[in-house]
Design an enzyme around this catalytic site. Structure first.
Site, PDB file in Angstrom:
ATOM      1  N   SER A   1      -9.407   1.965   2.874  1.00 24.78           N
ATOM      2  CA  SER A   1      -8.850   2.549   2.176  1.00 24.78           C
ATOM      3  C   SER A   1      -7.924   1.948   1.329  1.00 24.78           C
ATOM      4  CB  SER A   1      -8.079   3.735   3.048  1.00 24.78           C
ATOM      5  OG  SER A   1      -7.143   3.110   3.689  1.00 24.78           O
TER       6      SER A   1
ATOM      7  N   LYS B   1       0.992  -1.073   0.137  1.00 23.35           N
ATOM      8  CA  LYS B   1      -0.153  -0.058   0.027  1.00 23.35           C
ATOM      9  C   LYS B   1       0.995   1.367  -0.022  1.00 23.35           C
ATOM     10  CE  LYS B   1      -3.790   1.961   2.747  1.00 23.35           C
ATOM     11  NZ  LYS B   1      -4.785   1.664   4.075  1.00 23.35           N
TER      12      LYS B   1
ATOM     13  N   SER C   1      -9.933  -0.372   7.056  1.00 18.81           N
ATOM     14  CA  SER C   1      -9.506  -0.257   5.716  1.00 18.81           C
ATOM     15  C   SER C   1      -8.846  -1.514   5.114  1.00 18.81           C
ATOM     16  CB  SER C   1      -8.276   0.888   5.808  1.00 18.81           C
ATOM     17  OG  SER C   1      -9.026   2.065   5.661  1.00 18.81           O
TER      18      SER C   1
HETATM   19  N1  GLN Z   1     -12.859   4.267   6.677  1.00 17.10           N
HETATM   20  C1  GLN Z   1     -12.581   4.533   7.725  1.00 17.10           C
HETATM   21  C2  GLN Z   1     -12.013   6.200   7.578  1.00 17.10           C
HETATM   22  O1  GLN Z   1     -12.552   6.584   6.710  1.00 17.10           O
HETATM   23  C3  GLN Z   1     -11.286   3.754   8.048  1.00 17.10           C
HETATM   24  C4  GLN Z   1     -10.145   4.131   7.302  1.00 17.10           C
HETATM   25  C5  GLN Z   1      -9.194   3.107   7.736  1.00 17.10           C
HETATM   26  O2  GLN Z   1      -8.942   2.157   8.158  1.00 17.10           O
HETATM   27  N2  GLN Z   1      -7.672   3.656   7.356  1.00 17.10           N
HETATM   28  O3  GLN Z   1     -11.529   6.615   8.709  1.00 17.10           O
END
Ligand code: GLN
Length: 490
Positions: free
Chosen positions: A153, A78, A177
């Site tokens: 994400s 990532k 994410s």
């Molecule tokens: N979707 C969640 C957010 O927008 C979690 C994001 C993540 O786990 N990095 O913060």
């Protein structure tokens, strides 16, 4: 149907001399080229670095040198993990030209184990998002249906694995994410216990929640990869200094006596009926494998989304203050004074969602509101942790849906942040409590994969991976492949 290649089979092929690291890497690079216009799963491709590393892996093998279990296998990182000499953007214009001088510990650990990095995957900007639509580098498309989101994400990593470009990729999970995109793309995603994986060199979003993990097709592959990824790191002050037991050794253990808890709290109105039905079938499968299923209470879980959306923005507003155009990040040109330089650099460098979080975070931390929001959120966090602790007195794992619905359409939720935030309603609790959790494929609803989440007590990764592997030994959902994108098949 031929099965897409997984990490374990690639390692077997290498060991048997049936393929080479260079051949696997070339295939992976060719798959990126072929699928990038359709999926946009990558931000950077490291063709030269990958082929050099692959050639070195082949040489090590030929010379009979000691090799890790996955030596020579191609993977992707990532784009939140710093890679020395290779652009690390975190999905943001702010870091569009950032080339780190050092590697994240996770990157170093994989390199030391001989894994080959083919590139850096697309992601929501600074890992803030659930759909990959906040990336400066454009949406990622879900390989199952390119009009839909792969989740976020870590959507680029999930799409790359689901499409067979690589058999394994890293992700990070602050509120879901890794697990949510794994669910939406039909693969296995694991977030270890907070502190198991080093955060050194992993660009910080919300430091008390961020945790690195893996996206793979199978739980077995996750165990292989996590054994290399996790472990104490003196460079990370929150790294856990606990012994790393093997996570593959007992992965085949029968599931007799596994105590599964199901929480009413996961069966809310937002849960799509297809996901609910698939979960019932999956729980029956577990019963047949010898597990017992009982009900547990998580009375404060309903507080997890509001709690997270105070704690995470608060931490991010502090973490992202370093991106000011002077110390780090995009610098606006032609500014008259320092104040204008800060303002314009940050205005130009950050996208809307990141700005929304910074503003929320600054607000909840401001002196007049600290008690009302931040302190209250910390108290709620304690209640949520205590609920899990009480539940784990009677069960080994808690099972539920990973996400409320299968993959949603690109553009469907992007203008409505609260609806978007609710996509993480089932995953956030594990982050707030620091617990290990994973998502594994449990069915296909209307042609789209859905995931089951398993959460365990702290440091129970071996048990969780065993529970997931047991299910995968008896079912075939993890082999389901998007019809159009079988680039990794052989
Ligand atoms: N979707 C969640 C957010 O927008 C979690 C994001 C993540 O786990 N990095 O913060």
């Amino acid at each position: 149907m031929m099965r897409p290649v997984d990490l374990a089979s690639q390692a077997d092929q290498l060991a048997a001399g049936d393929t080479t690291s260079v051949a696997l890497t070339e295939r992976s690079l060719a798959a990126i080229d072929a699928l990038q216009p359709t999926l946009n799963a990558f931000i950077s491709i490291d063709r030269e670095g990958a082929l050099t590393a692959a050639a070195a892996a082949d040489e090590r093998r030929t010379a009979g040198r000691p090799l890790s279990a996955l030596d020579g296998v191609p993977i992707a990182h990532k784009d939140i993990f710093c890679t020395a000499g290779l652009k690390t953007s975190c999905g943001s214009r702010m870091l569009d030209t950032f080339v780190p001088p050092y590697n994240a510990t996770v990157v170093d650990r994989f390199a030391a184990a001989g894994l080959v990095t083919v590139g850096k995957t697309n992601m929501d900007e600074f890992a803030m998002g659930s759909s990959n639509e906040t990336s400066f580098y454009g949406d990622v498309m879900n390989p199952w249906d390119t009009t839909r989101s792969p989740g976020g994400s870590s959507g680029g990593s999930a799409a790359a694995v689901a499409a067979g470009i690589v058999a394994g990729a890293t992700g990070t999970d602050t509120g879901g994410s890794i697990r949510q995109p794994a669910a939406l793309c039909g693969i296995t995603g694991v977030k270890p216990t907070y502190g198991r994986a080093s955060r050194y060199g992993m660009i910080a979003f919300a430091s008390s929640l961020d945790q690195a993990g893996t996206l793979t097709r199978t739980a077995k592959d996750a165990a292989l990869l996590l054994e290399l990824l996790c472990g104490f790191d003196p460079k990370d002050s929150t790294s856990l200094d606990v012994p790393m037991e093997s996570w593959t050794a007992d992965i085949d253990k029968p599931l007799d006596g596994l105590r599964i808890g199901v929480a009413e709290a996961f069966y809310d109105d937002g849960l799509a009926s297809g996901c609910r039905d698939a979960l019932e079938v999956a729980l029956d499968e577990y019963r047949q494998l010898g597990a017992t299923v009982s009900t547990v209470e998580l009375p404060h879980l309903y507080l997890s989304v509001p709690t997270y959306y105070v704690v995470a923005p608060a931490e991010c507003s502090s973490n992202l203050s370093r991106f000011d155009g002077i110390r780090f990040g995009h610098r606006a040109t032609d500014c008259d004074d320092l104040a204008e330089l800060y303002t314009r650099s940050r205005s130009e460098g950050f996208g809307d969602e990141v700005k929304r979080r910074i503003m929320t975070g600054t607000y909840v931390l401001s002196s007049g509101y600290y008690d009302a929001y931040y302190l209250k959120a910390q108290r709620a966090r304690q209640l949520i942790s205590a609920d899990f602790k009480a539940a784990f007195a009677t069960v080994d794992v808690i099972a539920g849906p990973t996400a409320p619905t299968p993959a949603f359409g690109l553009g469907d939720k992007v203008d409505d942040p609260v609806t978007m935030y609710l996509n993480d309603i089932y995953t956030i609790g594990a982050n707030l409590a620091g617990l290990p959790a994973l998502s594994l494929p449990m069915g296909v609803v209307d042609g789209l994969p859905v995931g089951m989440q398993l959460i365990g007590p702290a440091l129970s990764e071996a048990r969780l991976l065993n529970a997931a592997h047991g299910f995968q030994s008896a079912t075939d959902w993890h082999h389901a492949t998007p019809p159009l994108f079988q680039g990794g098949e052989q």
